[in-house]
Design a protein around this motif. Structure first.
Motif: not given
Length: 147
Positions: A18-35, A44-50
């Motif tokens: 899901a992270r790869d899909f939203y980052r690579d295909k939809v263009g969301f920014h990965v804000d957090i990826d951690q335990e 946590q992923l954010t759409p550009p400008g959102s």
């Protein structure tokens, strides 16, 4: 007091996919990826400008009240807005996203949509709201706060 909607937990079956899909295909920014705490990974992923993000996690649902955990793919009607749907369609198809052609239901601003689903089947629409080109949401909210 302001109450801002900033994070929506999204049920997925495979966080990395899901992270790869939203980052690579939809263009969301990965804000957090951690335990974030022992045994709880959050992406946590954010759409550009959102001002609102999505959160993917192993144990997000353990932290919320409720008798049932949403199944991956059970969310429908999530919506993004863009000022130029043709440009957004071109960008997203160039990224390899399987997305519908834009459909104009009426010539009114806000009445043109296109649709896609994530790998689990969570359904999204993208609405063209041309007014956002000259009146970005963040600017309108700032005017409200200061007005």
């Amino acid at each position: 007091m302001d109450f801002t909607l900033e994070v929506i937990p999204l049920p997925v079956s495979d966080i990395d996919r899901a992270r790869d899909f939203y980052r690579d295909k939809v263009g969301f920014h990965v804000d957090i990826d951690q335990e974030v705490m022992p045994g709880m990974r959050i992406v946590q992923l954010t759409p550009p400008g959102s001002g609102c993000s999505i959160a993917l996690g192993d144990s997000i649902w353990d932290m919320t009240k409720g008798e049932t955990k949403p199944e991956p793919g059970s969310y429908q009607g999530l919506q993004l807005c863009v000022a130029d749907i043709k440009a957004a369609h071109a960008e997203l198809t160039e990224r390899g996203l399987d997305i519908s052609e834009p459909v104009q239901y009426t010539p009114d601003d806000g009445a043109t949509f296109m649709y896609f689903t994530d790998p689990d089947g969570n359904g999204w629409s993208i609405q063209e709201y041309r007014r956002r080109a000259t009146e970005p949401l963040h600017a309108l909210l700032s005017q409200q706060a200061n007005g």
